[in-house]
Motif scaffolding. Sequence first.
Motif, PDB file in Angstrom:
ATOM      1  N   SER A 169      12.677   1.706   2.371  1.00 27.39           N
ATOM      2  CA  SER A 169      11.766   2.726   1.853  1.00 27.39           C
ATOM      3  C   SER A 169      10.342   2.284   2.123  1.00 27.39           C
ATOM      4  N   GLY A 171       7.883   4.003   0.729  1.00 28.82           N
ATOM      5  CA  GLY A 171       7.126   4.441  -0.429  1.00 28.82           C
ATOM      6  C   GLY A 171       6.168   5.582  -0.126  1.00 28.82           C
ATOM      7  N   GLN A 172       5.137   5.689  -0.977  1.00 30.03           N
ATOM      8  CA  GLN A 172       4.122   6.719  -0.824  1.00 30.03           C
ATOM      9  C   GLN A 172       2.779   6.082  -0.468  1.00 30.03           C
ATOM     10  N   GLU A 175       1.207   3.361  -2.690  1.00 32.19           N
ATOM     11  CA  GLU A 175       1.979   2.122  -2.672  1.00 32.19           C
ATOM     12  C   GLU A 175       1.767   1.380  -1.354  1.00 32.19           C
ATOM     13  N   ARG A 176       1.701   2.122  -0.263  1.00 35.07           N
ATOM     14  CA  ARG A 176       1.422   1.482   1.028  1.00 35.07           C
ATOM     15  C   ARG A 176       0.014   0.904   1.070  1.00 35.07           C
ATOM     16  N   LEU A 231       6.936  -0.663  -4.521  1.00 38.56           N
ATOM     17  CA  LEU A 231       7.340   0.706  -4.814  1.00 38.56           C
ATOM     18  C   LEU A 231       7.283   0.998  -6.303  1.00 38.56           C
ATOM     19  N   SER A 235       9.483   6.358  -6.177  1.00 38.92           N
ATOM     20  CA  SER A 235       9.992   5.935  -4.864  1.00 38.92           C
ATOM     21  C   SER A 235      11.311   5.177  -5.001  1.00 38.92           C
ATOM     22  N   HIS A 238      14.085   7.619  -5.629  1.00 35.58           N
ATOM     23  CA  HIS A 238      14.492   8.283  -4.387  1.00 35.58           C
ATOM     24  C   HIS A 238      15.411   7.362  -3.578  1.00 35.58           C
ATOM     25  N   TYR A 239      15.029   6.097  -3.464  1.00 38.18           N
ATOM     26  CA  TYR A 239      15.821   5.133  -2.713  1.00 38.18           C
ATOM     27  C   TYR A 239      17.196   4.947  -3.344  1.00 38.18           C
ATOM     28  N   ASN A 267       7.363   8.178   5.517  1.00 36.92           N
ATOM     29  CA  ASN A 267       7.207   7.737   4.129  1.00 36.92           C
ATOM     30  C   ASN A 267       8.602   7.707   3.501  1.00 36.92           C
ATOM     31  N   LEU A 268       8.715   7.054   2.365  1.00 33.41           N
ATOM     32  CA  LEU A 268       9.998   6.925   1.680  1.00 33.41           C
ATOM     33  C   LEU A 268      11.097   6.454   2.634  1.00 33.41           C
ATOM     34  N   THR A 269      12.183   7.183   2.751  1.00 32.95           N
ATOM     35  CA  THR A 269      13.357   6.716   3.497  1.00 32.95           C
ATOM     36  C   THR A 269      13.073   6.516   4.983  1.00 32.95           C
TER      37      THR A 269
END
Length: 427
Positions: A169, A171-172, A175-176, A231, A235, A238-239, A267-269
Motif C-alpha cells: 500500500s 497510502g494517501q 502519508e506519503r 499508513l 489506508s 483498505h489494505y 496510491n493505496l493498493t
Amino acid sequence: MSAFQKVTGLTGMKDALPPETTRWEQLETIVRDWLAIYGYQNLRTPVLEQTRLFTRGIGEVTDIVEKEMYSFVDPLNEDKLTLRPEFTAGVVRSAIEHNFLYDRPRRVYAMGPVFRHERPQRGRYRQFHQIDVEALGFPGPDVDAELILMLARLWRLMGLADIRLEINSLGQADERAAHREALIAYLEQHKDVLDEEARRRMYANPLRVLDTKNPAMQDMANGAPRLFDFLGDASLAHYHGLCARLDDAGVAHTLNPRLVRGLDYYNLTVFEWVTDRLGAQGTVCGGGRYDGLVELLGGKPAPAVGFAIGMERLLDLWQQGATDRSPAECQVYMVHQGDEGQRQAARLAEGLRDAGLKVLVHAGSTGFKSQFRRADASGAVAAVIVGDDERASGMATVKWLRSNAAGEGQQESIAFDQLAAQLQQRI
C-alpha cells in the motif's frame, strides 16, 4: 548504380510470423472471453497522444518520461506528440473527454502496442504489447480484490504456475509526504552508497530510489523507512480489506514494502504478479489504485484501479508449458488430382467451411506424395482426397492423419454430400 541496401526491421521492434501468430490469436481470444465474464468492455485509444498527457499523468521524474518515450514535434502545427508508452493515461484522458464516467462507473480494457526506448531483452521490446484493464469510478478494496482474483483465474485458464502475488500500500498523499520527509533524511545519511541516478532522484522522487536494482544499494534500501509504517487507519483498513478478500478466495499473497511501481499516479493498493521463469524481467503483470489521476488530468475527482500485462512475457510463459509448439494451420487439408479434381476440392472446401471447419486446399498441381507431406505439416486432422476415382464415384477418400474416432492412419470413403456433416461431427 549501387545495389539497393536491404532494409531490416528496427532494433527492438519484432515481427511475429506464423505459427507464432496463431498463439497470439489464441491468447487474444482467451483474454477477450475472460474479460467478458467479468463485464469488461473494450475501449480503444490512439497510439499517438500529446506529450504533456504522459509527463503530467506518469510523472516527469520517472524512467518512462525521462528516458523511454518516443516523442517528436509535429511539423504541421508544432504540437509535441508521443507514441503511447502505456495505456492508463490515454484511457483516463478519453473518459474525461467523452464524459464516460458521468452516469456510472465503468469497467474497460484495451489491447495493443506500446512503445518505450529501452534496451531490448527477453520479453521486453521497444514496441511491445499490453493487455490493459481499468475499473473507473470504484473506490473500495472489493474491486482491487476483484482485479487480482480475475488474474488468478487467467493464470488457471492458461495452465500457468509459478506466478506469485506481491502487494503493498502506498497510502494517501499526506502519508506519503510524511514518509518522504523521513526517507530523504535517511538517504542524506547514506549519500556515500547512492549511485548517480539515486542522487539525482533523492529529492525529486525519493520513493523510486528504493526500487533500485543496484546490488551495492540493497542493504541501504532494505534499511530505509517503510512507507507502510506511515499508513493511517483508513489506508490500513483498505489494505486489510483487500487481504481479507484474497484470503477468502484462497489467493496467496506476500507484503512487499519496497513495491512502489514505476509511475507517479499510484496510491493505496499496488501489486505485481512475478515469476522466476523469465530471467531478470520477472514481472508478468502489475497494477494498482490511482484515485487522483482523473482529477490530475482535468476531470472531476473519481477513484480508479487497474493493471497491465505484458503480452510478450505472457506468451513466453505460456509457450514454456505448451506441448504443441506449432499450432495447426487447419483441420482439413484437401488433396486433389488434375484441374477438375482441384475445382471439385475447392467446391467441397466451401461446404466444409460453411460447417465451421478450418480448411486448406492444396495450391498448384504437385503429386500426391508432395501434397501428403504438406498435409501432415499443416497439422490437419484429416486429408480429403479428390482424384479421378473419387470424382467418378462421388465419394471422397478421407485419410485420418491424427488421432480421432476413426483412428490415426485409417482411410474411408464418404459421399460428397455427406462429407461436411460427417467431418463436422468427428473432428
